[in-house]
Write a protein that holds these residues in place. Sequence first.
Motif, PDB file in Angstrom:
ATOM      1  N   ALA A 100       3.041   8.718  -6.428  1.00  0.00           N
ATOM      2  CA  ALA A 100       2.927  10.047  -6.557  1.00  0.00           C
ATOM      3  C   ALA A 100       4.320  10.733  -7.057  1.00  0.00           C
ATOM      4  CB  ALA A 100       3.542  10.350  -4.956  1.00  0.00           C
ATOM      5  N   THR A 135       2.640   2.109  -3.037  1.00  0.00           N
ATOM      6  CA  THR A 135       1.403   1.839  -4.167  1.00  0.00           C
ATOM      7  C   THR A 135       1.881   3.688  -4.269  1.00  0.00           C
ATOM      8  OG1 THR A 135       0.507  -0.019  -4.405  1.00  0.00           O
ATOM      9  CG2 THR A 135      -0.471   2.466  -5.176  1.00  0.00           C
ATOM     10  N   GLU A 136       1.085   3.911  -3.226  1.00  0.00           N
ATOM     11  CA  GLU A 136       0.917   5.716  -2.731  1.00  0.00           C
ATOM     12  C   GLU A 136       2.606   6.431  -3.116  1.00  0.00           C
ATOM     13  OE1 GLU A 136       0.400   5.934   1.390  1.00  0.00           O
ATOM     14  OE2 GLU A 136      -1.826   5.667   1.045  1.00  0.00           O
ATOM     15  N   ARG A 137       3.428   5.644  -2.686  1.00  0.00           N
ATOM     16  CA  ARG A 137       4.753   6.687  -3.256  1.00  0.00           C
ATOM     17  C   ARG A 137       5.065   6.683  -4.600  1.00  0.00           C
ATOM     18  NH1 ARG A 137       8.755   6.923   0.353  1.00  0.00           N
ATOM     19  NH2 ARG A 137      10.422   7.248  -1.104  1.00  0.00           N
ATOM     20  N   ILE A 163       1.018  -1.242   0.225  1.00  0.00           N
ATOM     21  CA  ILE A 163       0.312   0.326  -0.241  1.00  0.00           C
ATOM     22  C   ILE A 163       1.347   1.271  -0.220  1.00  0.00           C
ATOM     23  CG2 ILE A 163      -1.840   1.669   1.279  1.00  0.00           C
ATOM     24  CD1 ILE A 163      -3.071  -1.020  -0.005  1.00  0.00           C
ATOM     25  N   ALA A 164       2.329   1.227   0.854  1.00  0.00           N
ATOM     26  CA  ALA A 164       3.048   2.670   1.269  1.00  0.00           C
ATOM     27  C   ALA A 164       3.648   2.295  -0.522  1.00  0.00           C
ATOM     28  CB  ALA A 164       4.201   2.408   2.245  1.00  0.00           C
ATOM     29  N   ARG A 207      -7.420   3.594  -3.295  1.00  0.00           N
ATOM     30  CA  ARG A 207      -6.699   4.984  -2.415  1.00  0.00           C
ATOM     31  C   ARG A 207      -5.534   5.160  -2.239  1.00  0.00           C
ATOM     32  NH1 ARG A 207     -10.878   2.485   2.046  1.00  0.00           N
ATOM     33  NH2 ARG A 207      -8.873   1.932   3.578  1.00  0.00           N
ATOM     34  N   ALA A 208      -4.533   4.172  -2.692  1.00  0.00           N
ATOM     35  CA  ALA A 208      -3.698   4.007  -3.107  1.00  0.00           C
ATOM     36  C   ALA A 208      -3.290   4.538  -4.350  1.00  0.00           C
ATOM     37  CB  ALA A 208      -3.067   3.032  -2.645  1.00  0.00           C
ATOM     38  N   GLY A 209      -4.202   4.102  -4.995  1.00  0.00           N
ATOM     39  CA  GLY A 209      -3.395   4.783  -6.443  1.00  0.00           C
ATOM     40  C   GLY A 209      -3.626   3.279  -7.000  1.00  0.00           C
TER      41      GLY A 209
END
Length: 219
Positions: free
Chosen positions: A74, A69-71, A66-67, A98-100
């Motif tokens: 971004a 994916t967010e990075r 999850i983390a 939600r993470a993208g």
Amino acid sequence: MTDAVRVLVVDDHDHFRAGLRALLATSPEVEVCGEAASGEEALTAVARLQPDVVLLDLAMPGMGGIAATERIVATTPHVRVLVLSMADDDDSVFAALRAGARGYVLKGARRVEIIRSIKVVADGEAIFGPAIATRLMGYFAGLDKAAPEPFPELTQRERQILALISQHLTNPQIAQRLALSQKTVRNHVSNIFTKLQVADRAQAIMLARDAGLGDQPAR
């Protein structure tokens, strides 16, 4: 291979990555450009290799999927993330979205489904495996369901009159508000009391307010 979708495989299990690489090698439309065993390695590999799609697991030591994916989303929004995970619970699925993540497929999916998902995500669309799609449809179908009408035994007109009773309107006031005769209103009120098994207006008002009917505008 110039038109092949370049895929970075991210999973902390060596054997699974090897099996996935072998599976994807059978398709001329997909090229595995690299591997990573953690979220941290994935970020480094994405920056260096610039894949079209990152195919990653969620459960990994250190920085999880999850983390990561967010990075990735971004820092390199042109790189698409496709989750390939054992987790099929709502929390994992919605956290990934939600993470993208642009897609979510369960491990154990057939070769053709995985390859198709990679291609769809690479084209900028979103895709979900059949099991995940079913969960999403069930979730959103539940959101779309309107709250049930209170007092289903009453007609729409009777609910309307009960709402006005709960606002402490008298029969003449209700008759004027709804453009009905006072006799018609009296008949409706009598039917309401009978159906709700109440003796008077005070009891009817209590029931209506407990059901939240008194807070709704009469329609």
